[in-house]
Design an enzyme around this catalytic site. Sequence first.
Site, PDB file in Angstrom:
ATOM      1  N   ASP A 326       0.872  -1.164   0.000  1.00 26.65           N
ATOM      2  CA  ASP A 326       0.000   0.000   0.000  1.00 26.65           C
ATOM      3  C   ASP A 326       0.916   1.222   0.000  1.00 26.65           C
ATOM      4  O   ASP A 326       2.096   1.115   0.333  1.00 26.65           O
ATOM      5  CB  ASP A 326      -0.891  -0.029   1.247  1.00 26.65           C
ATOM      6  CG  ASP A 326      -1.739   1.227   1.378  1.00 26.65           C
ATOM      7  OD1 ASP A 326      -2.356   1.627   0.382  1.00 26.65           O
ATOM      8  OD2 ASP A 326      -1.745   1.807   2.471  1.00 26.65           O
ATOM      9  N   ASP A 527      -1.497  -0.602   6.059  1.00 24.78           N
ATOM     10  CA  ASP A 527      -1.685  -0.059   7.409  1.00 24.78           C
ATOM     11  C   ASP A 527      -3.117   0.331   7.733  1.00 24.78           C
ATOM     12  O   ASP A 527      -3.434   0.584   8.887  1.00 24.78           O
ATOM     13  CB  ASP A 527      -0.806   1.188   7.591  1.00 24.78           C
ATOM     14  CG  ASP A 527      -1.396   2.401   6.902  1.00 24.78           C
ATOM     15  OD1 ASP A 527      -1.490   3.464   7.542  1.00 24.78           O
ATOM     16  OD2 ASP A 527      -1.781   2.299   5.725  1.00 24.78           O
ATOM     17  N   ASP A 531      -7.055  -1.936   4.001  1.00 27.75           N
ATOM     18  CA  ASP A 531      -6.109  -2.968   3.602  1.00 27.75           C
ATOM     19  C   ASP A 531      -6.426  -4.329   4.228  1.00 27.75           C
ATOM     20  O   ASP A 531      -5.842  -5.339   3.835  1.00 27.75           O
ATOM     21  CB  ASP A 531      -4.683  -2.562   4.003  1.00 27.75           C
ATOM     22  CG  ASP A 531      -4.201  -1.328   3.272  1.00 27.75           C
ATOM     23  OD1 ASP A 531      -4.496  -1.204   2.076  1.00 27.75           O
ATOM     24  OD2 ASP A 531      -3.548  -0.483   3.900  1.00 27.75           O
TER      25      ASP A 531
END
Length: 634
Positions: A326, A527, A531
Amino acid sequence: MAKTLKKINDFLAGLPMTIVAGVFLLIDLVPHLMEEFGGTEIHLSFLPFDPAWVTVIISGIPLLYLAIWRIIYNRGIAKISSALLICIAMFAALAIGEMFAAGEVAFIMALGALLEDATTNRAKKGLKKLISLAPTQGRRIRDGKEEMIPAEEIRKADVLRILAGETIPVDGKILTEETSVDQSIMTGESLPVDKTVGDEVFCGTINRFGAIDITATKVGKDSSLQKLIRMVEDAENKQAPMQRIADRVASWLVPVALLIAILAYAFTGNIVTGVTVLVVFCPCALVLATPTAIMAAIGQATKHGVIIKSGESLEKMGKVDTIAFDKTGTLTYGRLEVSDVIPFDSTLTEKELLTLTASAEAKSEHPLGKAIVARAKGQNLPLTESENFKMAAGKGISANVDGRSLLCGNEKYLTERGVSIDGQVHSTLEKLRTEGKASILVAEKDTCIGVIALSDVLRPEAKDMVSRLNAMHTSTVLLTGDHKKTADYFAKQVGISEVRAELLPEEKVQNIEALREAGRKVCMIGDGVNDAPALKTADVGVAMGSMGSDIAVEAADIALMSDDISKIPYLKRLSNATVKTIKFSITLSMCINFVAIVLSLLELLTPVTGALVHNAGSCFVVLIAALLYDRKFE
């Protein structure tokens, strides 16, 4: 009855009773050692029974319970397990009066089970936290009147009013007004997204400015947040429990051991030889190989601020060949800072432009405005109290500063107010967009006098981390909800060539699944709440533990507690070394077993000495695993 048996089994298999079993086995070992190696026969006459019987009862009953349970409930060849082979050896040893040998194989198996349990216990609170984010009520507009109703009573096509700071209870489309929506829960974007009439909004996201009316398009189980929850549930259910290597080979190990033991008895006529073969054939070292290596590796990782929740994830990490990142909060810090101050008016310096803009934005609630004010204060610039401050939600602000009439906002806001945007401004904005930066245009009256750009801050260790992964022949992919140009810019900065941008949580999951279907072993690093499904879907999920959301941390298999992504190459090396150690230990244990079987057939080992050799193999495996704890992987 079944519950009572289960309680008794769990009590006997627990750590306290296993320690008791080990103590009694040790007491029984002393006279055997004296007899076998010292020639002096010692009797424990002060005890009314052989101490090894305590070990057999404490460690043997759970073993027998496990073997029978697998025979009853497992399907096909899985009915034959390592527990069954060890039970056969235990009963054979008891039949010829070799209590120590019987107790030893049962105790080693019990110890292995405890070590494995210690490495596989996992907390599963993340789903509850995700569910708690779901809005419980909404403000419905009917016949011109507002009424608060439970979220489950909202129906498709209902008109809802969302005030500033409120969570949007369903998916919908904006009917009136404009705003900015914090949808980081869904996309991970660091900035609120400007929304206008006709734009979609998602359940669980937050309206930041003013009141908006929306029409519900997806409600209840069909809403984005509920889909997010279901994806985490589904991915959790897909996680298969770690299967012991010993059980995978038990289908051929049990019949081979029995055949060799029967042949040994048939050719030698000595039942003790057959029993010795069964004792040394027990796969206890094989059972210990995986959990001991994993326990040592988890201990090593904990010292470095890496929390590994299960042995299975560590094993899988050693096989990973693709790592997906990410962006926001992972490769970057997830916070906006002023990156560029560009005056278009030659009479203005950068500091003067920043001072004017910060003075105008001082009363703004928008994150971009707050970041500009923070930069000015950080440079100790003198700010002036503004007058006639007005805010257009999702567009910009107007204010008077030292008699100067200023507009600060996006391009659309300025043009609506009659400000001309020339070629120089357009080219500057385009350049800033390609660099993944957000821009605030500053105008005085009808002239654009400058632009202030803000950017998320790249972690300084990110580029070196990606380079080290590439050197380890591990591919890297960027999966982000951010704009394509922003994603491309940051990916180029760190050296990631494969970029997939503007992804919703379900699209991240689809990309992870596509990578896995292509035969790649995928680790996902993220995080945010958004996600969580991707972390669960990947072969291994790694969460940023310090800044990351609780849900992401709970959904992941591994957490970086210091948010130090430079630990990723270390984690990969540690996992690789753990897998190699497990394979080596398994090979060593099988070689020791083979030599012991040959010695048993030559009648050079008895059940007691065979048990000691068998125990030595288990000790070697534990020692090799322990070396992982202090090995350097930097």
